[in-house]
Design an enzyme around this catalytic site. Sequence first.
Site, mmCIF file in Angstrom:
data_model
loop_
_atom_site.group_PDB
_atom_site.id
_atom_site.type_symbol
_atom_site.label_atom_id
_atom_site.label_comp_id
_atom_site.label_asym_id
_atom_site.label_seq_id
_atom_site.Cartn_x
_atom_site.Cartn_y
_atom_site.Cartn_z
ATOM 1 C CB ILE A 26 14.883 5.001 -22.953
ATOM 2 C CG1 ILE A 26 14.310 6.430 -23.040
ATOM 3 C CG2 ILE A 26 16.348 4.950 -23.355
ATOM 4 C CD1 ILE A 26 14.489 7.107 -24.353
ATOM 5 C CG ASN A 151 10.954 -2.841 -9.481
ATOM 6 O OD1 ASN A 151 9.759 -2.561 -9.622
ATOM 7 N ND2 ASN A 151 11.435 -3.343 -8.365
ATOM 8 N N PRO A 175 0.878 2.567 -15.210
ATOM 9 C CG PRO A 175 1.425 1.781 -17.340
ATOM 10 C CD PRO A 175 0.431 2.624 -16.606
ATOM 11 C CD GLU A 177 6.669 8.551 -13.994
ATOM 12 O OE1 GLU A 177 5.846 7.660 -13.707
ATOM 13 O OE2 GLU A 177 7.098 9.384 -13.168
ATOM 14 C CB SER A 227 9.824 5.747 -3.494
ATOM 15 O OG SER A 227 9.020 6.848 -3.854
ATOM 16 C CD GLU A 248 3.413 -4.847 -1.304
ATOM 17 O OE1 GLU A 248 4.544 -4.818 -0.770
ATOM 18 O OE2 GLU A 248 2.556 -5.690 -1.001
ATOM 19 C CB CYS A 282 11.021 -3.243 -3.261
ATOM 20 S SG CYS A 282 10.075 -4.721 -3.670
ATOM 21 C CD GLU A 456 0.896 -5.929 -4.488
ATOM 22 O OE1 GLU A 456 2.112 -5.994 -4.733
ATOM 23 O OE2 GLU A 456 0.075 -5.341 -5.225
HETATM 24 P P1 NAD Z 1 8.096 6.165 -7.379
HETATM 25 O O1 NAD Z 1 7.592 6.251 -6.001
HETATM 26 O O2 NAD Z 1 8.885 7.278 -7.932
HETATM 27 O O3 NAD Z 1 6.883 5.955 -8.399
HETATM 28 C C1 NAD Z 1 5.980 4.876 -8.248
HETATM 29 C C2 NAD Z 1 4.706 5.182 -9.012
HETATM 30 O O4 NAD Z 1 3.975 6.199 -8.336
HETATM 31 C C3 NAD Z 1 4.932 5.705 -10.433
HETATM 32 O O5 NAD Z 1 3.978 5.119 -11.288
HETATM 33 C C4 NAD Z 1 4.691 7.203 -10.285
HETATM 34 O O6 NAD Z 1 4.263 7.819 -11.469
HETATM 35 C C5 NAD Z 1 3.587 7.213 -9.249
HETATM 36 N N1 NAD Z 1 3.440 8.449 -8.491
HETATM 37 C C6 NAD Z 1 4.385 9.360 -8.160
HETATM 38 N N2 NAD Z 1 3.842 10.349 -7.432
HETATM 39 C C7 NAD Z 1 2.533 10.077 -7.291
HETATM 40 C C8 NAD Z 1 1.444 10.724 -6.632
HETATM 41 N N3 NAD Z 1 1.604 11.865 -5.961
HETATM 42 N N4 NAD Z 1 0.219 10.142 -6.677
HETATM 43 C C9 NAD Z 1 0.041 8.980 -7.336
HETATM 44 N N5 NAD Z 1 1.032 8.328 -7.982
HETATM 45 C C10 NAD Z 1 2.269 8.865 -7.957
HETATM 46 O O7 NAD Z 1 8.906 4.779 -7.451
HETATM 47 P P2 NAD Z 1 9.776 4.191 -8.646
HETATM 48 O O8 NAD Z 1 11.023 4.992 -8.754
HETATM 49 O O9 NAD Z 1 8.930 4.009 -9.852
HETATM 50 O O10 NAD Z 1 10.107 2.735 -8.083
HETATM 51 C C11 NAD Z 1 11.129 2.484 -7.183
HETATM 52 C C12 NAD Z 1 10.595 2.399 -5.776
HETATM 53 O O11 NAD Z 1 9.552 1.434 -5.726
HETATM 54 C C13 NAD Z 1 11.626 1.932 -4.780
HETATM 55 O O12 NAD Z 1 11.520 2.666 -3.599
HETATM 56 C C14 NAD Z 1 11.253 0.487 -4.548
HETATM 57 O O13 NAD Z 1 11.682 -0.030 -3.323
HETATM 58 C C15 NAD Z 1 9.774 0.533 -4.656
HETATM 59 N N6 NAD Z 1 9.243 -0.797 -4.974
HETATM 60 C C16 NAD Z 1 8.547 -1.482 -4.016
HETATM 61 C C17 NAD Z 1 8.082 -2.755 -4.287
HETATM 62 C C18 NAD Z 1 7.308 -3.540 -3.246
HETATM 63 O O14 NAD Z 1 6.595 -4.462 -3.621
HETATM 64 N N7 NAD Z 1 7.407 -3.236 -1.975
HETATM 65 C C19 NAD Z 1 8.311 -3.327 -5.533
HETATM 66 C C20 NAD Z 1 9.019 -2.598 -6.490
HETATM 67 C C21 NAD Z 1 9.478 -1.334 -6.198
#
Ligand code: NAD
Length: 482
Positions: A26, A151, A175, A177, A227, A248, A282, A456
């Site tokens: 979207i 992000n 990636p 979703e 997360s 991360e 993050c 990383e």
């Molecule tokens: P999320 O945890 O909801 O999803 C991250 C990824 O994990 C997605 O691709 C999702 O489909 C996948 N996923 C979810 N459940 C899973 C499972 N059980 N097994 C395998 N994969 C699974 O996070 P989000 O909402 O996409 O991103 C935001 C979060 O990411 C925030 O908490 C942010 O701080 C963190 N983040 C961290 C960094 C870093 O480098 N430390 C960078 C960017 C974002």
Amino acid sequence: MTQPTASHFVNGAYLEDGQGAAIDSIFPATGAPVARVHSATQAVIEAALAAADAAQPAWAALTGTERGRILRRAADLIRQRNRELSILETMDTGKPLQETLVADATSGADALEYFGGIAASLGGEHLQLGADFVYTKREPLGVCVGIGAWNYPTQIACWKAAPALACGNTMVFKPSETTPLCALKLAEILHEAGAPPGVFNVVQGAGAVGAALIGDDRVAKVSLTGSVPTGRKVYGAAAAGLKHATLELGGKSPMIVFDDADLEDAVSGAILGNFYSTGQICSNGTRVFVHKRIKAAFLERLTARLAKAKIGDPLDETVSFGPMVSEAQLNIVLGYIASGIEEGARLITGGKRLDRPGYFLAPTVFAEVTDEMTIAREEIFGPVLSVLDFEDEAEVIARANATPYGLSAGVFTNDLRRGHRVIARLEAGTCWINSYNLTPVEAPFGGVKHSGIGRENGKAAIEHYSQLKTVYVGMGPVDAPF
Ligand code: NAD
């Protein structure tokens, strides 16, 4: 803008399987669909893992120079197509083109160039032990799984692919979703640059697809950006298979502004650390501890500078602040804003959804935030800055560390000794003194405590995508007890 032509990229080509559940990308500035992809079915997951597994030995058998040349060629192609890739990133995420032109595909290209450059010099060591000797070899782990957040879809894919491939691993990348498109373009470009089929594959889907990938016996390692709750699940799944994991994760990082800081620089740091990418970073310094003596001046300059943010269509290059990535994320952030108000923080500016299509939220600043408020404890992941007062150095260090997170920290001060003294005591993996949120590929990036495992970027990433083989060479008679 050339869009990816199918949902997945497997074994060197686009692959479609309409049986998988539909996932819409979207455009967050309007809510209009940009593209539809399908979640990977079991058949697609199997094809991707089989391709990565089959390609890995030959890829590892190339010299580092040969692998590096392909990565560096991909970096050049990314730079040549930066505008096109940036537009796609803006459509996928809603981040302003003004940002994506300089921070996304370009930082991905940096990673491919950096790891392409060091691929040829990866090696072990030689240890002489009298006439005998030992040598170590740096070997790849095998098939790696990369899982991204929404992000920084291009940057995250490149930060994982570049060191993995440099070390001779192959990768299946999933990636988020929410932002399915950009990683497909990376796959396309890597193959155009000469990566053999199967070396870098992309499959779509939500958590279940990620979990299926990690659980497969052919997979040696997972690198997740996401997360903390997801990190726990992924780490658990990796542990069950005794697999390597890089995590991360999220943060609630402190930024400490002492009363001797350059005020304008500190305000710039607070803006970079809270409002870049509409606050969806993050490492953001979302708890801004400001010394009481300069708090009024800080808030005045901050609100004056925020008034200059140009909010609007992120494809307009003069716009500096775009929408949130999705309605769901916008609603989460609005919930946090409501809790801030309810728990007694003072709303200085913003706090509202903007009356226009798309998922726009005004940049928001709270003052008089106290440590126990929800907005000071939980990761918001949106454009919400909290100002907390402090007076004493020891007190602010203790309060800054009173969090389960430990991704980042920043200190603004003109006292050289204080800057280093305070940073040394902050529990965080990635820190800045008199700057914020700069993450060059040369510097290791990652968190401590609940914010992550592993690093990383930089040479440190090599440790997380390779393992040492130790070879003892006996040069004399073999001495046995009987
Ligand atoms: P999320 O945890 O909801 O999803 C991250 C990824 O994990 C997605 O691709 C999702 O489909 C996948 N996923 C979810 N459940 C899973 C499972 N059980 N097994 C395998 N994969 C699974 O996070 P989000 O909402 O996409 O991103 C935001 C979060 O990411 C925030 O908490 C942010 O701080 C963190 N983040 C961290 C960094 C870093 O480098 N430390 C960078 C960017 C974002």
